[in-house]
Design a protein around this motif. Structure first.
Motif, PDB file in Angstrom:
ATOM      1  N   GLU A   1     -33.870  18.479 -12.916  1.00 35.74           N
ATOM      2  CA  GLU A   1     -33.987  19.937 -12.850  1.00 35.74           C
ATOM      3  C   GLU A   1     -34.175  20.485 -14.263  1.00 35.74           C
ATOM      4  OE1 GLU A   1     -31.530  18.085 -11.875  1.00 35.74           O
ATOM      5  OE2 GLU A   1     -31.313  18.256  -9.710  1.00 35.74           O
ATOM      6  N   ALA A   2     -34.954  21.571 -14.359  1.00 37.71           N
ATOM      7  CA  ALA A   2     -35.322  22.097 -15.674  1.00 37.71           C
ATOM      8  C   ALA A   2     -34.612  23.400 -16.014  1.00 37.71           C
ATOM      9  CB  ALA A   2     -36.834  22.296 -15.752  1.00 37.71           C
ATOM     10  N   GLY A   3     -33.684  23.872 -15.148  1.00 37.34           N
ATOM     11  CA  GLY A   3     -32.974  25.107 -15.464  1.00 37.34           C
ATOM     12  C   GLY A   3     -33.908  26.264 -15.781  1.00 37.34           C
TER      13      GLY A   3
ATOM     14  N   CYS B   1     -36.576  26.130 -17.332  1.00 38.93           N
ATOM     15  CA  CYS B   1     -37.147  25.959 -18.675  1.00 38.93           C
ATOM     16  C   CYS B   1     -38.061  24.733 -18.720  1.00 38.93           C
ATOM     17  CB  CYS B   1     -36.044  25.792 -19.702  1.00 38.93           C
ATOM     18  SG  CYS B   1     -34.950  27.189 -19.850  1.00 38.93           S
TER      19      CYS B   1
ATOM     20  N   GLU C   1     -38.000  20.781 -26.435  1.00 36.91           N
ATOM     21  CA  GLU C   1     -36.862  21.130 -27.296  1.00 36.91           C
ATOM     22  C   GLU C   1     -35.610  20.308 -26.995  1.00 36.91           C
ATOM     23  OE1 GLU C   1     -38.828  23.282 -25.873  1.00 36.91           O
ATOM     24  OE2 GLU C   1     -39.542  24.712 -27.365  1.00 36.91           O
ATOM     25  N   ASP C   2     -35.383  20.019 -25.717  1.00 37.11           N
ATOM     26  CA  ASP C   2     -34.202  19.242 -25.336  1.00 37.11           C
ATOM     27  C   ASP C   2     -34.556  18.259 -24.220  1.00 37.11           C
ATOM     28  OD1 ASP C   2     -31.825  18.155 -24.556  1.00 37.11           O
ATOM     29  OD2 ASP C   2     -30.762  20.061 -24.304  1.00 37.11           O
ATOM     30  N   PRO C   3     -35.150  17.130 -24.584  1.00 35.32           N
ATOM     31  CA  PRO C   3     -35.567  16.172 -23.545  1.00 35.32           C
ATOM     32  C   PRO C   3     -34.459  15.233 -23.099  1.00 35.32           C
ATOM     33  CG  PRO C   3     -36.317  15.414 -25.697  1.00 35.32           C
ATOM     34  CD  PRO C   3     -35.559  16.707 -25.943  1.00 35.32           C
ATOM     35  N   THR C   4     -33.196  15.532 -23.434  1.00 36.19           N
ATOM     36  CA  THR C   4     -32.131  14.556 -23.180  1.00 36.19           C
ATOM     37  C   THR C   4     -31.937  14.245 -21.691  1.00 36.19           C
ATOM     38  OG1 THR C   4     -30.527  16.370 -23.358  1.00 36.19           O
ATOM     39  CG2 THR C   4     -30.784  14.959 -25.281  1.00 36.19           C
ATOM     40  N   LEU C   5     -32.139  15.245 -20.809  1.00 34.81           N
ATOM     41  CA  LEU C   5     -31.935  14.964 -19.379  1.00 34.81           C
ATOM     42  C   LEU C   5     -33.018  14.009 -18.865  1.00 34.81           C
ATOM     43  CD1 LEU C   5     -30.948  18.518 -18.077  1.00 34.81           C
ATOM     44  CD2 LEU C   5     -29.430  16.596 -18.590  1.00 34.81           C
TER      45      LEU C   5
ATOM     46  N   ASP D   1     -32.199  10.579 -20.255  1.00 35.36           N
ATOM     47  CA  ASP D   1     -31.100   9.989 -19.498  1.00 35.36           C
ATOM     48  C   ASP D   1     -31.611   9.403 -18.185  1.00 35.36           C
ATOM     49  OD1 ASP D   1     -28.268   9.500 -18.863  1.00 35.36           O
ATOM     50  OD2 ASP D   1     -28.572  11.059 -17.357  1.00 35.36           O
TER      51      ASP D   1
ATOM     52  N   PHE E   1     -28.905  22.391 -29.741  1.00 31.87           N
ATOM     53  CA  PHE E   1     -28.558  20.973 -29.894  1.00 31.87           C
ATOM     54  C   PHE E   1     -28.927  20.240 -28.604  1.00 31.87           C
ATOM     55  CE2 PHE E   1     -26.271  17.095 -30.081  1.00 31.87           C
ATOM     56  CZ  PHE E   1     -26.146  16.797 -31.422  1.00 31.87           C
ATOM     57  N   PRO E   2     -29.770  19.202 -28.687  1.00 35.45           N
ATOM     58  CA  PRO E   2     -30.240  18.555 -27.451  1.00 35.45           C
ATOM     59  C   PRO E   2     -29.123  17.847 -26.700  1.00 35.45           C
ATOM     60  CG  PRO E   2     -31.625  17.967 -29.332  1.00 35.45           C
ATOM     61  CD  PRO E   2     -30.382  18.601 -29.879  1.00 35.45           C
ATOM     62  N   SER E   3     -28.646  18.474 -25.646  1.00 33.42           N
ATOM     63  CA  SER E   3     -27.570  17.883 -24.861  1.00 33.42           C
ATOM     64  C   SER E   3     -27.645  18.287 -23.396  1.00 33.42           C
ATOM     65  CB  SER E   3     -26.210  18.285 -25.453  1.00 33.42           C
ATOM     66  OG  SER E   3     -26.163  19.672 -25.679  1.00 33.42           O
ATOM     67  N   GLY E   4     -28.730  18.928 -22.992  1.00 29.94           N
ATOM     68  CA  GLY E   4     -29.014  19.102 -21.571  1.00 29.94           C
ATOM     69  C   GLY E   4     -28.343  20.260 -20.864  1.00 29.94           C
ATOM     70  N   GLY E   5     -27.508  21.027 -21.555  1.00 31.49           N
ATOM     71  CA  GLY E   5     -26.714  22.052 -20.880  1.00 31.49           C
ATOM     72  C   GLY E   5     -27.514  23.130 -20.178  1.00 31.49           C
ATOM     73  N   PHE E   6     -28.755  23.341 -20.637  1.00 29.66           N
ATOM     74  CA  PHE E   6     -29.588  24.403 -20.054  1.00 29.66           C
ATOM     75  C   PHE E   6     -29.944  24.147 -18.590  1.00 29.66           C
ATOM     76  CE2 PHE E   6     -32.363  21.109 -21.455  1.00 29.66           C
ATOM     77  CZ  PHE E   6     -33.359  21.069 -20.493  1.00 29.66           C
ATOM     78  N   GLY E   7     -29.736  22.916 -18.121  1.00 30.88           N
ATOM     79  CA  GLY E   7     -30.135  22.592 -16.750  1.00 30.88           C
ATOM     80  C   GLY E   7     -29.032  22.807 -15.717  1.00 30.88           C
ATOM     81  N   PHE E   8     -27.887  23.368 -16.138  1.00 23.79           N
ATOM     82  CA  PHE E   8     -26.723  23.449 -15.250  1.00 23.79           C
ATOM     83  C   PHE E   8     -26.206  24.884 -15.141  1.00 23.79           C
ATOM     84  CE2 PHE E   8     -27.269  19.220 -16.649  1.00 23.79           C
ATOM     85  CZ  PHE E   8     -26.838  18.414 -15.612  1.00 23.79           C
TER      86      PHE E   8
ATOM     87  N   ARG F   1     -23.688  13.381 -16.450  1.00 21.47           N
ATOM     88  CA  ARG F   1     -25.041  13.461 -17.038  1.00 21.47           C
ATOM     89  C   ARG F   1     -24.994  14.117 -18.402  1.00 21.47           C
ATOM     90  NH1 ARG F   1     -28.965  16.199 -12.704  1.00 21.47           N
ATOM     91  NH2 ARG F   1     -30.574  15.804 -14.267  1.00 21.47           N
ATOM     92  N   LEU F   2     -24.217  15.215 -18.509  1.00 28.09           N
ATOM     93  CA  LEU F   2     -24.161  15.920 -19.789  1.00 28.09           C
ATOM     94  C   LEU F   2     -23.436  15.090 -20.842  1.00 28.09           C
ATOM     95  CD1 LEU F   2     -23.586  19.617 -18.721  1.00 28.09           C
ATOM     96  CD2 LEU F   2     -25.649  18.550 -19.621  1.00 28.09           C
TER      97      LEU F   2
ATOM     98  N   ARG G   1     -23.496  11.803 -20.993  1.00 25.85           N
ATOM     99  CA  ARG G   1     -24.467  10.780 -21.440  1.00 25.85           C
ATOM    100  C   ARG G   1     -25.511  11.384 -22.366  1.00 25.85           C
ATOM    101  NH1 ARG G   1     -24.573   9.025 -15.794  1.00 25.85           N
ATOM    102  NH2 ARG G   1     -26.546  10.151 -15.573  1.00 25.85           N
ATOM    103  N   ALA G   2     -25.983  12.605 -22.016  1.00 24.26           N
ATOM    104  CA  ALA G   2     -27.032  13.247 -22.824  1.00 24.26           C
ATOM    105  C   ALA G   2     -26.510  13.554 -24.226  1.00 24.26           C
ATOM    106  CB  ALA G   2     -27.509  14.527 -22.134  1.00 24.26           C
TER     107      ALA G   2
ATOM    108  N   ARG H   1     -26.115  10.357 -26.200  1.00 22.03           N
ATOM    109  CA  ARG H   1     -27.411   9.780 -26.558  1.00 22.03           C
ATOM    110  C   ARG H   1     -27.968  10.413 -27.836  1.00 22.03           C
ATOM    111  NH1 ARG H   1     -32.662   8.564 -25.981  1.00 22.03           N
ATOM    112  NH2 ARG H   1     -33.244   6.927 -24.507  1.00 22.03           N
ATOM    113  N   SER H   2     -27.862  11.750 -27.917  1.00 17.40           N
ATOM    114  CA  SER H   2     -28.354  12.419 -29.125  1.00 17.40           C
ATOM    115  C   SER H   2     -27.556  11.980 -30.347  1.00 17.40           C
ATOM    116  CB  SER H   2     -28.279  13.944 -28.965  1.00 17.40           C
ATOM    117  OG  SER H   2     -29.239  14.379 -28.025  1.00 17.40           O
TER     118      SER H   2
ATOM    119  N   ALA I   1     -29.317  22.080 -11.909  1.00 27.38           N
ATOM    120  CA  ALA I   1     -28.843  20.821 -11.321  1.00 27.38           C
ATOM    121  C   ALA I   1     -27.537  20.995 -10.565  1.00 27.38           C
ATOM    122  CB  ALA I   1     -28.662  19.777 -12.423  1.00 27.38           C
TER     123      ALA I   1
END
Lengths: 212, 224
Positions: free
Chosen positions: A73-75, A77, A84-88, A91, B18-25, B99-100, B102-103, B106-107, B223
């Motif tokens: 999911e991209a929230g 975005c 900018e934040d490809p971590t998901l 993962d 900071f790349p850690s995926g929080g924007f998806g939740f 998931r968050l 791990r993300a 990872r960074s 998510a």
């Protein structure tokens, strides 16, 4: 096999971006069976924007084992999740590699976006940008970063050109002009015409060190 | 000078870039909007306040604190992780936290933060699950963030993340969201001034039910 696994460099990651409706999922549906024939061990990540529709379409397609398709999911975005934040996405790629090792290739389909979207090279090794004739013959002239910077630009739906008043030859020529030496290919992702050349380009430029 | 370095470290760890995926939740906010239970900025503020005072303060904070104290002790971190797993009822809450975690790790592995690579190896071998507050304790401790700063940053990330999700769900304006975060500063400060609970617990039933309903709902920008 164990020696091969031990030396396996990890799956190459190839991004597929482009505007909504340009044919990214249709391209995936054409690519997957061709890579299967080639013996490429494959998994797919989709960045659906609003639903899990693209992931479900691929899982139900019968083209690939459903568990080899993950949705991220991209929230809301679509830029962020691939740049900018490809971590998901990273993962998800890690999980696929752990579950199905060794993999040769992971295809990442971006959620439909605009011409300014680009993939981070921390996420992918190579990326395609898909535009279509019905989106307008002037798209290449606008020199969007997606059109200009992608490793491979695909112009899809050439059969629609006469119906939407687009001069296909001029569109392709303008695309080549704004991209310098970078590759431009024309595909019809409904019929499959032109898709072999996409597979050949990925095989040549990305999978050169993997089994073929 | 040392204070400036500490402040800059805290700012970077709490930066939404900071790349850690929080924007998806959204932690249930997407479903609460779809169900008509949160309709505006006041609703987002109530949601954020509940997440901070009834989840973060009593669950994430003690786990983060224990993880900071357990630097390098993989067995202790694994026990903490399993406690978080056991108390996370909704699957998208549980999976989102993993998931968050791990993300984030990872960074930090890529950046070379001390302790991150060993924790990631333990994650991948199954010795730890890597839930977010545990991962925060590992990598922020490894980066040199002091406990007080780590707790403030962790709570700030919750408030800012809900603000951003609210903006993207068109529930709150971008400046209104910043005003909300400014007001929540006092809420967070009050929480930090209280003793930290020893055992983690949480009670945010409306949000948890929303996270459960999200699994089968149509709304899937986020998510969870």
């Amino acid at each position: 096999m164990s020696a091969e696994t031990a030396q396996h460099p990890g799956a190459a990651r190839v991004g597929i971006g482009g505007p909504v409706g340009s044919g990214k999922t249709a391209l995936l549906e054409q690519l997957i069976p061709r890579f299967a024939v080639r013996g490429t061990r494959l998994a797919v990540i989709t960045n659906d924007l609003v639903t899990k529709e693209d992931a479900e379409r691929l899982r139900r397609s019968g083209l690939i084992a459903p568990e080899r398709v993950l949705a991220v999911e991209a929230g809301a975005c679509p830029h962020t999740v691939i740049r900018e934040d490809p971590t998901l996405n990273l993962d998800a790629a890690d999980l696929l590699e752990q579950r199905f090792s060794p993999l040769d290739l992971i295809l990442l389909e971006s959620g439909g976006d605009n011409l300014a979207s680009t993939f981070s090279l921390e996420l992918v090794d190579y990326w395609l940008f898909v535009i279509d004739v019905a989106g307008g013959g002037d798209i290449p002239r606008k020199k969007g970063p997606g059109v200009v910077q992608a490793d491979l630009l695909i112009i899809n739906k050439p059969d629609l050109a006469p119906h939407v008043g687009v001069d296909l030859e001029a569109m392709v020529a303008e695309a080549r002009a704004v991209r310098g030496d970078r590759l431009v290919l024309v595909t019809n992702c409904r019929s499959g015409e032109g898709v072999d050349a996409v597979v050949a380009a990925i095989g040549r430029d990305v999978l050169f060190d993997a089994a073929s | 000078m040392a204070d400036a370095v500490a402040l800059l470290l805290a700012l970077q760890m709490g930066d939404s870039a900071f790349p850690s995926g929080g924007f998806g939740f959204s932690w249930g906010l997407e479903t609460l909007k779809a169900d008509g239970l949160v309709r505006d900025g006041a609703g987002v503020t109530a949601f954020a306040t509940a997440q901070l005072t009834r989840r973060w303060a009593s669950a994430d904070r003690p786990v983060l604190r224990a993880a900071l104290a357990a630097q390098g002790d993989i067995d202790s971190l694994g026990r903490l992780d399993r406690e978080v797993e056991a108390m996370s009822l909704a699957s998208e809450q549980r999976e989102g936290s993993r998931r968050l975690g791990r993300a984030l790790v990872r960074s930090h592995v890529t950046m070379g933060t001390p302790g991150a690579a060993a924790f990631q190896a333990a994650q991948r071998s199954g010795r730890v699950l890597g839930h977010l507050p545990v991962a925060q304790g590992v990598v922020w401790g490894g980066a040199g963030l002091a406990r007080e700063a780590a707790e403030a940053v962790s709570a700030f990330v919750v408030a800012a993340g809900i603000g951003q999700a609210g903006v993207r769900l068109a529930l709150i304006g971008p400046v209104e969201a910043q005003a909300m975060i400014a007001a929540l500063r006092q809420v967070i400060a009050a929480v930090l001034a209280r003793p930290c609970p020893e055992r983690p617990h949480a009670f945010v039933p409306a949000a948890e039910i929303a996270v459960m309903r999200h699994e089968t709902g149509d709304a899937r920008l986020f998510a969870n």
